[in-house]
Motif scaffolding. Sequence first.
Motif, PDB file in Angstrom:
ATOM      1  N   LEU A  11      -5.544  11.546  -0.930  1.00 57.35           N
ATOM      2  CA  LEU A  11      -4.232  10.946  -1.140  1.00 57.35           C
ATOM      3  C   LEU A  11      -3.146  11.612  -0.320  1.00 57.35           C
ATOM      4  CD1 LEU A  11      -5.078  10.348  -4.757  1.00 57.35           C
ATOM      5  CD2 LEU A  11      -3.986   8.575  -3.416  1.00 57.35           C
TER       6      LEU A  11
ATOM      7  N   PHE B 243       7.900  10.613  -4.295  1.00 49.69           N
ATOM      8  CA  PHE B 243       6.625  11.202  -4.723  1.00 49.69           C
ATOM      9  C   PHE B 243       5.601  11.152  -3.574  1.00 49.69           C
ATOM     10  CE2 PHE B 243       2.704  11.613  -7.077  1.00 49.69           C
ATOM     11  CZ  PHE B 243       3.038  12.483  -8.098  1.00 49.69           C
ATOM     12  N   ALA B 244       5.561  10.021  -2.864  1.00 48.66           N
ATOM     13  CA  ALA B 244       4.635   9.887  -1.730  1.00 48.66           C
ATOM     14  C   ALA B 244       4.991  10.877  -0.635  1.00 48.66           C
ATOM     15  CB  ALA B 244       4.665   8.463  -1.184  1.00 48.66           C
TER      16      ALA B 244
ATOM     17  N   ILE C 114       0.834  -1.204   0.000  1.00 45.11           N
ATOM     18  CA  ILE C 114       0.000   0.000   0.000  1.00 45.11           C
ATOM     19  C   ILE C 114       0.874   1.261   0.000  1.00 45.11           C
ATOM     20  CG2 ILE C 114      -0.281   0.144   2.521  1.00 45.11           C
ATOM     21  CD1 ILE C 114      -2.971   0.959  -0.062  1.00 45.11           C
ATOM     22  N   VAL C 115       2.086   1.180   0.559  1.00 47.50           N
ATOM     23  CA  VAL C 115       2.981   2.338   0.611  1.00 47.50           C
ATOM     24  C   VAL C 115       3.314   2.804  -0.807  1.00 47.50           C
ATOM     25  CG1 VAL C 115       5.277   3.131   1.299  1.00 47.50           C
ATOM     26  CG2 VAL C 115       3.953   1.679   2.836  1.00 47.50           C
ATOM     27  N   LEU C 116       3.605   1.866  -1.698  1.00 44.71           N
ATOM     28  CA  LEU C 116       3.960   2.241  -3.059  1.00 44.71           C
ATOM     29  C   LEU C 116       2.735   2.361  -3.971  1.00 44.71           C
ATOM     30  CD1 LEU C 116       7.206   0.166  -3.638  1.00 44.71           C
ATOM     31  CD2 LEU C 116       6.990   2.605  -3.222  1.00 44.71           C
ATOM     32  N   ALA C 117       1.660   1.678  -3.594  1.00 47.68           N
ATOM     33  CA  ALA C 117       0.479   1.683  -4.472  1.00 47.68           C
ATOM     34  C   ALA C 117      -0.074   3.090  -4.669  1.00 47.68           C
ATOM     35  CB  ALA C 117      -0.597   0.763  -3.902  1.00 47.68           C
ATOM     36  N   LEU C 118      -0.052   3.900  -3.592  1.00 49.62           N
ATOM     37  CA  LEU C 118      -0.604   5.253  -3.701  1.00 49.62           C
ATOM     38  C   LEU C 118       0.167   6.106  -4.716  1.00 49.62           C
ATOM     39  CD1 LEU C 118      -1.035   5.776   0.113  1.00 49.62           C
ATOM     40  CD2 LEU C 118      -2.921   5.923  -1.493  1.00 49.62           C
ATOM     41  N   PRO C 119       1.486   6.326  -4.498  1.00 47.58           N
ATOM     42  CA  PRO C 119       2.203   7.172  -5.458  1.00 47.58           C
ATOM     43  C   PRO C 119       2.245   6.575  -6.866  1.00 47.58           C
ATOM     44  CG  PRO C 119       3.744   6.147  -3.933  1.00 47.58           C
ATOM     45  CD  PRO C 119       2.366   5.903  -3.403  1.00 47.58           C
TER      46      PRO C 119
ATOM     47  N   ALA D  52       1.067   6.290   4.757  1.00 48.45           N
ATOM     48  CA  ALA D  52       1.971   5.342   4.117  1.00 48.45           C
ATOM     49  C   ALA D  52       3.416   5.601   4.537  1.00 48.45           C
ATOM     50  CB  ALA D  52       1.830   5.421   2.600  1.00 48.45           C
TER      51      ALA D  52
ATOM     52  N   TYR E 172      -4.233  16.884  -1.154  1.00 45.20           N
ATOM     53  CA  TYR E 172      -4.263  16.177  -2.430  1.00 45.20           C
ATOM     54  C   TYR E 172      -5.491  15.286  -2.467  1.00 45.20           C
ATOM     55  CZ  TYR E 172      -1.755  14.575  -6.603  1.00 45.20           C
ATOM     56  OH  TYR E 172      -1.340  14.338  -7.887  1.00 45.20           O
TER      57      TYR E 172
ATOM     58  N   PRO F  11       8.809   6.583  -6.601  1.00 46.32           N
ATOM     59  CA  PRO F  11       7.469   6.677  -6.014  1.00 46.32           C
ATOM     60  C   PRO F  11       7.485   7.026  -4.528  1.00 46.32           C
ATOM     61  CG  PRO F  11       7.645   4.716  -7.367  1.00 46.32           C
ATOM     62  CD  PRO F  11       9.020   5.285  -7.256  1.00 46.32           C
TER      63      PRO F  11
ATOM     64  N   LEU G 292      -1.433   7.430 -13.390  1.00 45.65           N
ATOM     65  CA  LEU G 292      -2.536   8.260 -13.864  1.00 45.65           C
ATOM     66  C   LEU G 292      -2.012   9.372 -14.773  1.00 45.65           C
ATOM     67  CD1 LEU G 292      -5.647   8.510 -13.176  1.00 45.65           C
ATOM     68  CD2 LEU G 292      -4.992  10.268 -11.540  1.00 45.65           C
ATOM     69  N   GLN G 293      -0.919  10.028 -14.341  1.00 42.04           N
ATOM     70  CA  GLN G 293      -0.335  11.105 -15.125  1.00 42.04           C
ATOM     71  C   GLN G 293       0.276  10.602 -16.423  1.00 42.04           C
ATOM     72  OE1 GLN G 293       2.417  13.097 -12.558  1.00 42.04           O
ATOM     73  NE2 GLN G 293       0.796  14.019 -11.303  1.00 42.04           N
TER      74      GLN G 293
ATOM     75  N   LEU H 257       3.977   4.271   7.896  1.00 42.63           N
ATOM     76  CA  LEU H 257       4.087   2.811   7.809  1.00 42.63           C
ATOM     77  C   LEU H 257       5.463   2.416   7.279  1.00 42.63           C
ATOM     78  CD1 LEU H 257       2.555   0.157   8.152  1.00 42.63           C
ATOM     79  CD2 LEU H 257       1.667   0.416   5.847  1.00 42.63           C
TER      80      LEU H 257
ATOM     81  N   SER I 253      -3.212  -1.789   6.649  1.00 46.96           N
ATOM     82  CA  SER I 253      -3.148  -1.690   5.185  1.00 46.96           C
ATOM     83  C   SER I 253      -4.538  -1.496   4.582  1.00 46.96           C
ATOM     84  CB  SER I 253      -2.510  -2.947   4.585  1.00 46.96           C
ATOM     85  OG  SER I 253      -1.141  -2.978   4.894  1.00 46.96           O
TER      86      SER I 253
ATOM     87  N   VAL J  40      -5.640  -1.880  -7.646  1.00 46.82           N
ATOM     88  CA  VAL J  40      -5.550  -0.428  -7.700  1.00 46.82           C
ATOM     89  C   VAL J  40      -5.162   0.059  -9.099  1.00 46.82           C
ATOM     90  CG1 VAL J  40      -4.142   1.498  -6.874  1.00 46.82           C
ATOM     91  CG2 VAL J  40      -5.035  -0.167  -5.249  1.00 46.82           C
TER      92      VAL J  40
ATOM     93  N   TYR K   6       0.006   4.815  -8.292  1.00 51.15           N
ATOM     94  CA  TYR K   6      -1.293   5.090  -8.901  1.00 51.15           C
ATOM     95  C   TYR K   6      -1.316   6.507  -9.490  1.00 51.15           C
ATOM     96  CZ  TYR K   6      -6.232   6.363  -9.134  1.00 51.15           C
ATOM     97  OH  TYR K   6      -7.448   6.832  -9.552  1.00 51.15           O
ATOM     98  N   LEU K   7      -0.829   7.480  -8.707  1.00 48.54           N
ATOM     99  CA  LEU K   7      -0.830   8.867  -9.184  1.00 48.54           C
ATOM    100  C   LEU K   7       0.093   9.034 -10.393  1.00 48.54           C
ATOM    101  CD1 LEU K   7      -0.795  10.839  -5.825  1.00 48.54           C
ATOM    102  CD2 LEU K   7      -2.689  10.575  -7.437  1.00 48.54           C
ATOM    103  N   LEU K   8       1.271   8.402 -10.329  1.00 44.43           N
ATOM    104  CA  LEU K   8       2.212   8.505 -11.445  1.00 44.43           C
ATOM    105  C   LEU K   8       1.642   7.838 -12.698  1.00 44.43           C
ATOM    106  CD1 LEU K   8       5.518   7.739  -9.512  1.00 44.43           C
ATOM    107  CD2 LEU K   8       4.912   9.904 -10.634  1.00 44.43           C
TER     108      LEU K   8
ATOM    109  N   ILE L 104      -5.501   2.268   5.216  1.00 43.10           N
ATOM    110  CA  ILE L 104      -4.829   3.216   4.321  1.00 43.10           C
ATOM    111  C   ILE L 104      -5.401   3.103   2.906  1.00 43.10           C
ATOM    112  CG2 ILE L 104      -2.618   3.934   3.334  1.00 43.10           C
ATOM    113  CD1 ILE L 104      -1.237   2.951   5.816  1.00 43.10           C
TER     114      ILE L 104
ATOM    115  N   PHE M 266      -8.180   5.191  -1.651  1.00 44.56           N
ATOM    116  CA  PHE M 266      -8.914   4.826  -2.857  1.00 44.56           C
ATOM    117  C   PHE M 266     -10.426   4.774  -2.688  1.00 44.56           C
ATOM    118  CE2 PHE M 266      -4.617   3.165  -3.443  1.00 44.56           C
ATOM    119  CZ  PHE M 266      -4.294   3.840  -4.619  1.00 44.56           C
TER     120      PHE M 266
END
Lengths: 272, 300
Positions: B270, B38-39, A117-122, B277, B47, B35, A128-129, B280, B257, A213, A124-126, B260, B265
């Motif tokens: 976000l 980015f996070a 889930i830590v990497l899924a968020l960013p 995240a 956001y 990423p 998307l872009q 975590l 998990s 996701v 997803y945004l990347l 979050i 989602f």
Amino acid sequence: MRLSSGTFLHALGLTAVVVFSLFPFFWMVSASFKSQTDILASPPVWFFMPTLDNYRAIFAESQVVGAVVNSLIVATATTLLSVLLGTPAAYALARFEFRGKSDLWFWFISNRMLSPIVLALPIYLLALQLRLLDTHLVLILVYLTFNLPIVVWICTDQFKSIPPDIEQAARLDGADQFTIFRKIYLPLGAPGIAVSAIFSFIFSWNELLYALVLTRRAVQTAPVAATNFMSGYELPWGKIMATGTIIVLPVTIFALIVSRHMVRGLTMGATK
Amino acid sequence: MAQSKAVPNRGYGRWTPFWFLAPAVSALLLVGIYPTIFALVTSFRQYNITRPRDGYPFIGFSNYASVLTDGTFWTSLGTTAQFYLTVLPVQIVLGLSIALLLHKPGLGLLKSLARVTLVVPLATTYAVVGLIGRLIFNRDFGVANQFLDTIGIGGFDWLGSTSGAFAAIAIMDIWQWTPFCALFFLAGLSMVPGEIEEAARLETSSKLAMLRYVQLPYLLPSLTALLILRSADVLKLFDMVFVMTRGGPGSATDLISIYIQRVGFRVFDLGMASAQAILLLILTIVISRLYIRVLYRENY
């Protein structure tokens, strides 16, 4: 030989282990051969007239078949890529001394521990872009985060077990480093590479969170398709369990092949 | 540790290791580090992608402040800890018993069979474990209630009640991961030198004394590694629980998990989800450090 009570208890315990390990699996497979009436029977029936209707139904619809094909494409591609990128790195870690080696190790191990889930968020945004959502490519790349560490780890161990004398001899014959890697380490390390490839395939095949996701309809993978059945009032249990069986069967066979290495694969090195 | 000391390797250029490592490292930089950065940046922004008109302004630490003062976040961390403390003792006791059964001499064929079947739960797709769980723990036609009936306890609404749902996901996790503990302990037991074990068998017939004084010293490293690994796994746990309960009913099975994922989602906040995240991630790094400390003590 007389059967002592100790042996009897030992046998009983081992049988219990077999039943414990296989029961949920057995229950799924048996439900996949039941008609909806038999599945909804209360209390549940253990003996029934088996039917292939559930399998016929899911093979008639393109959704499940398409999802299995997607899973196959993604898992195969990410496995090949992990081996291609990971084996040279494993060679470097096995045979070279350089600064930052232990940091690199630490990084690989952290990736094994990291919640997707830590990497899924960013990501997803990347995605998307970059308009990469719902493509095979995004999953193939994202799965490298857990596959590369596993390939590097298992192969490093394997390469270290190759006697360095062979390498020295080849170097005296004038072979350069890359030739040594390709002509000596890849063939001699093949068993370890195969094991790591199987693990990488199993992990990718089983993955749900990223797939959920990052994909929509087009690249839906098999676990996502199976979970998508779980909506609506009366669930098509037979079809769900048939889909589950089709998903689990190939990875179970793979896992049995690498069963001796299972602990190694799941721990990144706590045991030999 | 398994690894032999690396052999001093002369005769390669200064940059040679770099070329061998570059492909893997750049791939991980691309899909792992970039990423993460980015996070990190997102976690300092407001956001919410359902409200693009607001833009994505930087708001400093206020996402972190909201997370740390958010009761639900702490509740889900608490639920995760409770889950860990529920499943782990069972997995360790069952796993150790199974390992001892498999380590005991005799019954070779049955032992091999039991050992091989242990792999089945480990390989089962986590999402499918959730699907099986929903069938087994169904209130009306689940086999769990049939079993309870035969021992004289009435039907139980497993997935519809708070404690039932928690117990159901715990049981499925125990099914899936006990074999892992068993195989792990078995590897530890096989490190006990055969002569020592034989000698001890002649000295004492007590299984408990054997376990305590002969085998336990070899099992302790496995145990520590297991405690750390399983804690990381519980923080990661998503697929099976998502399929079985989606965190419900109420917040009964709302592991970290799952929580979050919902903030990111379902609510599409976000910024807040990224802050969670990152927290975590920090927790994971601490756990990894601990694991390395325990595992590679001799090397680093």
